[in-house]
Design a protein around this motif. Sequence first.
Motif, PDB file in Angstrom:
ATOM      1  N   UNK A  37     -15.965 -27.091  12.418  1.00 52.57           N
ATOM      2  CA  UNK A  37     -17.335 -26.943  12.944  1.00 52.57           C
ATOM      3  C   UNK A  37     -17.303 -26.260  14.311  1.00 52.57           C
ATOM      4  N   UNK A  38     -16.232 -26.530  15.040  1.00 52.50           N
ATOM      5  CA  UNK A  38     -16.071 -25.914  16.366  1.00 52.50           C
ATOM      6  C   UNK A  38     -15.939 -24.391  16.234  1.00 52.50           C
ATOM      7  N   UNK A  39     -15.212 -23.949  15.198  1.00 54.08           N
ATOM      8  CA  UNK A  39     -15.045 -22.510  14.959  1.00 54.08           C
ATOM      9  C   UNK A  39     -16.398 -21.881  14.632  1.00 54.08           C
ATOM     10  N   UNK A  40     -17.134 -22.519  13.723  1.00 58.42           N
ATOM     11  CA  UNK A  40     -18.423 -21.938  13.324  1.00 58.42           C
ATOM     12  C   UNK A  40     -19.387 -21.883  14.522  1.00 58.42           C
ATOM     13  N   UNK A  41     -19.380 -22.925  15.324  1.00 59.86           N
ATOM     14  CA  UNK A  41     -20.271 -22.957  16.505  1.00 59.86           C
ATOM     15  C   UNK A  41     -19.904 -21.818  17.471  1.00 59.86           C
ATOM     16  N   UNK A  42     -18.611 -21.590  17.621  1.00 60.72           N
ATOM     17  CA  UNK A  42     -18.160 -20.552  18.527  1.00 60.72           C
ATOM     18  C   UNK A  42     -18.608 -19.172  18.034  1.00 60.72           C
ATOM     19  N   UNK A  43     -18.453 -18.927  16.729  1.00 61.70           N
ATOM     20  CA  UNK A  43     -18.886 -17.637  16.162  1.00 61.70           C
ATOM     21  C   UNK A  43     -20.408 -17.490  16.331  1.00 61.70           C
ATOM     22  N   UNK A  44     -21.131 -18.576  16.117  1.00 65.34           N
ATOM     23  CA  UNK A  44     -22.597 -18.525  16.280  1.00 65.34           C
ATOM     24  C   UNK A  44     -22.978 -18.077  17.684  1.00 65.34           C
ATOM     25  N   UNK A  46     -11.960 -24.739  22.697  1.00 64.65           N
ATOM     26  CA  UNK A  46     -10.723 -24.010  22.396  1.00 64.65           C
ATOM     27  C   UNK A  46     -10.971 -22.924  21.346  1.00 64.65           C
ATOM     28  N   UNK A  47     -11.908 -23.187  20.416  1.00 63.77           N
ATOM     29  CA  UNK A  47     -12.213 -22.163  19.405  1.00 63.77           C
ATOM     30  C   UNK A  47     -12.693 -20.879  20.072  1.00 63.77           C
ATOM     31  N   UNK A  48     -13.312 -20.982  21.234  1.00 64.51           N
ATOM     32  CA  UNK A  48     -13.773 -19.771  21.937  1.00 64.51           C
ATOM     33  C   UNK A  48     -12.603 -18.867  22.318  1.00 64.51           C
ATOM     34  N   UNK A  87      -7.947 -18.850  12.224  1.00 63.80           N
ATOM     35  CA  UNK A  87      -7.470 -19.062  10.860  1.00 63.80           C
ATOM     36  C   UNK A  87      -6.718 -20.401  10.773  1.00 63.80           C
ATOM     37  N   UNK A  88      -5.933 -20.689  11.779  1.00 65.24           N
ATOM     38  CA  UNK A  88      -5.198 -21.949  11.813  1.00 65.24           C
ATOM     39  C   UNK A  88      -6.163 -23.141  11.837  1.00 65.24           C
ATOM     40  N   UNK A  89      -7.194 -23.042  12.664  1.00 65.85           N
ATOM     41  CA  UNK A  89      -8.163 -24.148  12.737  1.00 65.85           C
ATOM     42  C   UNK A  89      -8.921 -24.317  11.413  1.00 65.85           C
ATOM     43  N   UNK A  90      -9.250 -23.188  10.757  1.00 62.04           N
ATOM     44  CA  UNK A  90     -10.006 -23.267   9.502  1.00 62.04           C
ATOM     45  C   UNK A  90      -9.132 -23.769   8.352  1.00 62.04           C
ATOM     46  N   UNK A  91      -7.827 -23.442   8.390  1.00 59.57           N
ATOM     47  CA  UNK A  91      -6.962 -23.838   7.269  1.00 59.57           C
ATOM     48  C   UNK A  91      -6.367 -25.221   7.449  1.00 59.57           C
ATOM     49  N   UNK A  92      -6.079 -25.577   8.701  1.00 59.99           N
ATOM     50  CA  UNK A  92      -5.374 -26.844   8.938  1.00 59.99           C
ATOM     51  C   UNK A  92      -6.173 -27.848   9.756  1.00 59.99           C
ATOM     52  N   UNK A  93      -7.350 -27.452  10.201  1.00 60.32           N
ATOM     53  CA  UNK A  93      -8.094 -28.308  11.124  1.00 60.32           C
ATOM     54  C   UNK A  93      -8.876 -29.424  10.452  1.00 60.32           C
ATOM     55  N   UNK A  94      -9.373 -30.326  11.274  1.00 59.58           N
ATOM     56  CA  UNK A  94     -10.271 -31.387  10.801  1.00 59.58           C
ATOM     57  C   UNK A  94     -11.663 -30.775  10.610  1.00 59.58           C
ATOM     58  N   UNK A  95     -12.569 -31.524  10.020  1.00 58.78           N
ATOM     59  CA  UNK A  95     -13.947 -31.021   9.850  1.00 58.78           C
ATOM     60  C   UNK A  95     -14.559 -30.689  11.209  1.00 58.78           C
TER      61      UNK A  95
END
Length: 312
Positions: free
Chosen positions: A181-188, A117-119, A169-177
């Motif tokens: 991590x899903x956001x960072x993996x997607x950006x990578x 979903x982060x994608x 931003x929502x996942x980074x501010x309100x998400x679980x660890x």
Amino acid sequence: EMSPEERAFQEKIDAEIKIEPKNWMPDGYRRTLIRQISQHAHSEIVGMLPEKNWLTRAPNFKRKLQLLAKIQDEGGHGLYLYSAMETLGADRDEEVAKLHSGEVKYSSIFNYPALSWADMGTIGWLVDGAAIVNQVVLQRTSYGPYSRAMIRICKEESFHQRQGYQILLHMMRNGTDEQKAMVQDSINRFWWPALMMFGPHDSDSPNSAQSMAWKIKRMSNDDLRQRFIDQTIPQLELLGCTVPDPDLKWNAERGHYDFGEIDWSEFYDVVKGNGPCNRDRLRIRRKAIEEGTWVREAASAYAAKQKQKNAA
Ligand code: ACO
């Protein structure tokens, strides 16, 4: 030696007067525009596919509606662009057939899979973000219909970009660890492919010099890529994420970020049709055309019947 027509054409270009469909233009100008606008249209249409995968998996109803609206916009962009291409005398069905046979290109970026979903956030933020940087400048392209299509498309793309960034931003501010991590993996996964969207280095770009002289392109591949990086890194920092580039660093002297070298072998491999999803994307497009045959046939039969009725 320029012909009088060519001279008049170049004078218009130099004076920033738009070239319109019925005006005289050099064959090369027409061919270059058909190539670029058709590739651009194909990219919009193929670009619907990675996101469609997440419509049935969106985390809630509001997110699903937003994603659906965004994907529909992309379809609309493809249609304006095919119409702009038709004003140059190209045939839409023929150009679409070339996409499906694998003869022509579309943006490399859409050959990468959307795995989480982060994608959906990253595609909106980085991919539509890169598309806007390129397209804002194309609002000033010398061909009238293409330039006017870009004005509307840019307005919609900026909604897409914010939609994507807001997901992250929502996942980074309100998400679980795990979600962070899903956001960072997607950006990578998307960072380098997003930089590849701007095309080869200027020194390796065969079309740039002529397209700049004709003002079809208004800014070079490398300059657009630099502009994108410069405006994206502060947004990355606000997210609290990083990009997978150890050479990325602010250069105060240049007033720009320095960054590492793109893996051009990967770029050319994807452009040649060997990216992770190229075959799958074209297979789905061909299937959609086949399955829609009955709709097109029914519409033509209906139109013929109406014509007959009106003639009677
Ligand atoms: N993916 C696939 N092909 C590419 C890419 C890319 N990221 N970048 C360059 N290419 C192709 C070019 O189309 C060209 O192919 P061709 O000569 O066989 O037609 C070749 O690589 C050499 O590149 P350039 O000489 O730099 O080509 P050009 O002058 O056309 O510049 C660019 C490429 C910058 C993409 C230009 O065509 C452009 O601005 N297009 C309009 C924007 C666009 O198409 N965006 C699509 C993605 S964004 C979106 O749809 C949401």
